[in-house]
Design a protein around this motif. Structure first.
Motif, mmCIF file in Angstrom:
data_model
loop_
_atom_site.group_PDB
_atom_site.id
_atom_site.type_symbol
_atom_site.label_atom_id
_atom_site.label_comp_id
_atom_site.label_asym_id
_atom_site.label_seq_id
_atom_site.Cartn_x
_atom_site.Cartn_y
_atom_site.Cartn_z
ATOM 1 N N ASP A 323 0.809 -1.105 -0.010
ATOM 2 C CA ASP A 323 -0.023 -0.081 0.129
ATOM 3 C C ASP A 323 0.714 1.366 -0.057
ATOM 4 N N SER A 324 2.248 1.207 -0.064
ATOM 5 C CA SER A 324 3.021 2.178 0.029
ATOM 6 C C SER A 324 3.677 2.712 -1.205
ATOM 7 N N PRO A 325 4.375 3.838 -1.376
ATOM 8 C CA PRO A 325 5.274 4.261 -2.558
ATOM 9 C C PRO A 325 6.135 2.958 -2.756
ATOM 10 N N PRO A 326 6.551 2.953 -4.150
ATOM 11 C CA PRO A 326 7.530 1.782 -4.435
ATOM 12 C C PRO A 326 8.858 2.190 -3.530
ATOM 13 N N ARG A 327 9.549 0.985 -3.498
ATOM 14 C CA ARG A 327 10.691 1.002 -2.491
ATOM 15 C C ARG A 327 12.074 0.215 -3.090
ATOM 16 N N ILE A 328 12.965 0.790 -2.798
ATOM 17 C CA ILE A 328 14.351 0.167 -3.024
ATOM 18 C C ILE A 328 15.044 -0.293 -1.950
ATOM 19 N N GLU A 329 15.399 -1.384 -1.802
ATOM 20 C CA GLU A 329 16.330 -1.981 -0.603
ATOM 21 C C GLU A 329 17.719 -1.487 -0.979
ATOM 22 N N VAL A 330 18.511 -0.703 0.082
ATOM 23 C CA VAL A 330 19.764 -0.339 -0.243
ATOM 24 C C VAL A 330 20.720 -1.000 0.780
ATOM 25 N N TRP A 331 21.541 -2.111 0.077
ATOM 26 C CA TRP A 331 22.063 -2.840 1.037
ATOM 27 C C TRP A 331 23.302 -2.121 1.333
ATOM 28 N N ASN A 332 23.533 -1.680 2.492
ATOM 29 C CA ASN A 332 24.793 -0.494 2.729
ATOM 30 C C ASN A 332 25.969 -1.145 3.509
ATOM 31 N N LYS A 333 26.951 -0.722 3.432
ATOM 32 C CA LYS A 333 28.257 -1.046 4.213
ATOM 33 C C LYS A 333 29.071 -2.151 3.640
ATOM 34 N N LEU A 334 29.086 -2.288 2.296
ATOM 35 C CA LEU A 334 29.670 -3.249 1.516
ATOM 36 C C LEU A 334 31.092 -3.284 1.994
ATOM 37 N N ASP A 335 31.712 -2.189 2.494
ATOM 38 C CA ASP A 335 33.278 -1.934 2.901
ATOM 39 C C ASP A 335 33.393 -2.842 3.995
ATOM 40 N N LEU A 336 32.619 -3.436 4.901
ATOM 41 C CA LEU A 336 32.741 -4.169 5.964
ATOM 42 C C LEU A 336 32.706 -5.641 5.593
ATOM 43 N N LEU A 337 32.187 -6.173 4.662
ATOM 44 C CA LEU A 337 32.303 -7.521 4.139
ATOM 45 C C LEU A 337 33.746 -7.776 3.619
ATOM 46 N N ASP A 338 33.741 -9.330 3.868
ATOM 47 C CA ASP A 338 34.992 -9.981 3.156
ATOM 48 C C ASP A 338 34.602 -10.021 1.739
ATOM 49 N N THR A 339 35.557 -10.601 1.032
ATOM 50 C CA THR A 339 35.406 -10.690 -0.440
ATOM 51 C C THR A 339 34.436 -11.568 -0.799
ATOM 52 N N GLY A 340 34.534 -12.771 -0.360
ATOM 53 C CA GLY A 340 33.247 -13.891 -0.644
ATOM 54 C C GLY A 340 32.014 -13.449 -0.482
ATOM 55 N N GLU A 341 31.560 -12.838 0.720
ATOM 56 C CA GLU A 341 30.209 -12.388 1.061
ATOM 57 C C GLU A 341 29.764 -11.011 0.154
ATOM 58 N N ARG A 342 30.959 -10.275 -0.057
ATOM 59 C CA ARG A 342 30.678 -9.271 -0.849
ATOM 60 C C ARG A 342 30.185 -9.578 -2.317
ATOM 61 N N ASN A 343 31.202 -10.371 -3.063
ATOM 62 C CA ASN A 343 30.825 -10.917 -4.334
ATOM 63 C C ASN A 343 29.377 -11.387 -4.222
ATOM 64 N N GLU A 344 28.900 -12.556 -3.416
ATOM 65 C CA GLU A 344 27.730 -13.071 -3.521
ATOM 66 C C GLU A 344 26.594 -12.047 -3.257
ATOM 67 N N LEU A 345 26.917 -11.168 -2.438
ATOM 68 C CA LEU A 345 25.783 -9.839 -2.477
ATOM 69 C C LEU A 345 25.537 -9.001 -3.706
ATOM 70 N N LEU A 346 26.871 -9.005 -4.192
ATOM 71 C CA LEU A 346 26.792 -7.820 -5.449
ATOM 72 C C LEU A 346 26.069 -8.725 -6.601
ATOM 73 N N GLY A 347 26.155 -10.062 -6.413
ATOM 74 C CA GLY A 347 25.686 -10.770 -7.620
ATOM 75 C C GLY A 347 24.171 -10.926 -7.472
#
Length: 432
Positions: A323-347
Motif C-alpha cells: 500500500d506504500s510508495p515503491p521502494r528500493i532496498e539499499v544494502w549498505n556497508k559493503l566495505d565491511l564485508l569480506d571478499t566472498g560475502e561481498r561478491n555473493e551480495l553484489l551478484g
C-alpha cells in the motif's frame, strides 16, 4: 540536558556506572540473536553517555508480575550491581511501575527500562522545536503510567488552598492532571505543526520534482548515505539515533532536473508506541514520498531482523509494502564485508531490480543507486496527449522537467504535446 526526570527528580546522569541486563524469554524465538540484543542494549545505554561496566542475560521461564525476574535472579542482579558498584540498572525490556520499584528497592540502583532509555536518547538528540515537542509528549505519556504505586510521597493529600488542587486532592491526582493538561497543550501545538507540514507537503507535491525518503534501522548508515548523495553535512556518527529531526536536500538523479531526498529518524526493535504516535506527523513525510529507500546494514549479523522491525513500524503507519510508495532496498556497508560475502551480495543485487548494494562511506555503488532510482521513478510511465495554451509557460516547463516530451506541435495559440509521465507525475499534473 536530560528530559528523563522522574517525579522524585532522580534522573540519569552522564558517566553513571550502569549494569545492563537482558531478559531472554524461553521459547520466544524470533529472528534476533541474544548476542545482538545484548550489544544493542549496551549501545543504547552508551548513547546517553553512561559507563556500561557490566552486562548479563537472564533466561525467563515466566514473567514475575512484581519484579519481571525470578527471586534468585533478582538477588544475582543485586549482587552484580554491588560488585560493580553500579548506580544504574538498565533493563532491556518494558517494565511496569511495580516491577521498576521492586528492582530499585532490591538493587539500590536507579532503574531504567528500554522505553525510558529510548526516550532519554530522543530527549538528548531532538534539535528542533517540533522534535522536542514530540519527545516531551511521548515522555509525558510514558510518565503518566508511572504515577501508580511507584512513589509513595505522591500519595499525600493537598488542602483546598492555593492555585492547584481541590479539597482532599492527592498529590498524585494533581500531578496526573498537570500531565494531562500539558499533553493536551502539546497535542494542540503538534496539530498546528501537522497542518503546516501538510501545506508544505502539498506545495512540494505540486512542484516538478520527486521526493525520495530514506528509512532504516538506527545506525544503518542513512545519514552517511544522505550526505554522500547530497553533499550535505547531517550528523552521521556510529551512534544509535544519530538523526532525529527530518532533513531535506536536493539530490541529482538521472533524467530529473531536481529531486528531494529526505532523511528520517532511525527505527529500532520494540520502538515505544508512545514515540511512534508522537512522531507520526514527521513519519507522514515517508507516506507522501514518491519512493522509499530502505537502508539495510548488510554487514550486521541481524540485518534481516532489523529489516523486519522497520517493516513492522512502517505497517503501523499504514505503509505496508503493497500500500506504500515503491521502494528500493539499499544494502549498505559493503566495505565491511569480506571478499566472498561481498561478491555473493553484489551478484544477488544485480539480479534484482529493487536492490542496490552500496558503501555510503566510500561511495561505491552510489552512482548505480541513482540509476536504479531513476529507472523506478520512470517505471509504469505512459504517454499522454496534452493540449495547452502556448502562453501557459509554467505547465509546459513542468512537463519538460518531470516527463519525457516525445512530440510538441504548435497550432496557432495552442500547443499539442505527447508526454511520457509516471502515474505519480500524471496525478500531480492533473492537480496543477
Amino acid at each position: 540536558m536530560s528530559i528523563f526526570k522522574r517525579t522524585d527528580d532522580s534522573g540519569v546522569a552522564r558517566g553513571e556506572r550502569a549494569l545492563v541486563v537482558v531478559p531472554e524469554r524461553v521459547g520466544a524465538g524470533g529472528l534476533r540473536s541474544l548476542d545482538a540484543r545484548i550489544d544493542e542494549a549496551v549501545g543504547l545505554a552508551q548513547a546517553i553517555g553512561v559507563d556500561v561496566i557490566g552486562k548479563k542475560s537472564f533466561r525467563l521461564r515466566q514473567v514475575r508480575p512484581a519484579s519481571l525476574f525470578g527471586k534468585g535472579q533478582v538477588e544475582e542482579i543485586a549482587a552484580l550491581a554491588e560488585r560493580y558498584d553500579a548506580t544504574l540498572l538498565v533493563v532491556d525490556a518494558g517494565l511496569t511501575p511495580v516491577q521498576q520499584k521492586t528492582l530499585e528497592d532490591e538493587t539500590r540502583c536507579k532503574v531504567i527500562d528500554r522505553t525510558g532509555l529510548i526516550l532519554e536518547i530522543f530527549g538528548e538528540r531532538a534539535a528542533t522545536a517540533e522534535g522536542r515537542l514530540q519527545v516531551e509528549l511521548a515522555h509525558l505519556d510514558y510518565q503518566a503510567g508511572r504515577l501508580v504505586r511507584s512513589w509513595t510521597h505522591l500519595e499525600r493529600q493537598r488542602g483546598g488552598f492555593g492555585f492547584l488542587g481541590g479539597p482532599g486532592e492527592t498529590q498524585i491526582e494533581a500531578d496526573r492532571r498537570l500531565i494531562r493538561d500539558r499533553m493536551a497543550r502539546i497535542r494542540k501545538e503538534l496539530d498546528q505543526v501537522r497542518r503546516t507540514r501538510g501545506l508544505h507537503r502539498g506545495r512540494r507535491q505540486r512542484a516538478p520534482w520527486p521526493i525520495i525518503a530514506l528509512v532504516g534501522y538506527t545506525n544503518a548508515g542513512k545519514s552517511t548515505l544522505f550526505n554522500r548523495m547530497t553533499q550535505a553535512s547531517v550528523m552521521a556518527e556510529n551512534l544509535l539515533f544519530a538523526t532525529l529531526d527530518p532533513t531535506m536536500r536536493n539530490v541529482k538523479i538521472p533524467g530529473f532536473d531536481r529531486a528531494i531526498l529526505s532523511d528520517t529518524v532511525g527505527f529500532v526493535s520494540n520502538l515505544p508506541t508512545e514515540l511512534v504516535a508522537a512522531f507520526r506527523a514527521t513519519l507522514e513525510e515517508v507516506a507522501a514520498s514518491d519512493l522509499i529507500l530502505h537502508v539495510h546494514d548488510i554487514a550486521h549479523p541481524d540485518s534481516d531482523a532489523q529489516a523486519a522491525d522497520v517493516e513492522a513500524v512502517l505497517s503501523t503507519l499504514g505503509l505496508a509494502e503493497e500500500d506504500s510508495p515503491p521502494r528500493i532496498e539499499v544494502w549498505n556497508k559493503l566495505d565491511l564485508l569480506d571478499t566472498g560475502e561481498r561478491n555473493e551480495l553484489l551478484g544477488e543485487a544485480e539480479r534484482r531490480e529493487d536492490v542496490a548494494a552500496v558503501s555510503a562511506l566510500t561511495g561505491e555503488g552510489v552512482d548505480d543507486l541513482r540509476e536504479t532510482i531513476s529507472h523506478l521513478l520512470h517505471s509504469g510511465a505512459q504517454t499522454h496527449h496534452i493540449r495547452l495554451n502556448a502562453g501557459d509557460g509554467e505547465r509546459i516547463a513542468w512537463l519538460h522537467a518531470r516527463g519525457e516530451v516525445l512530440e510538441q506541435q504548435s497550432d496557432g495559440d495552442q500547443l499539442q504535446l505527447a508526454v511520457k509521465l509516471s502515474p505519480e507525475n500524471w496525478a500531480r499534473f492533473e492537480r496543477l
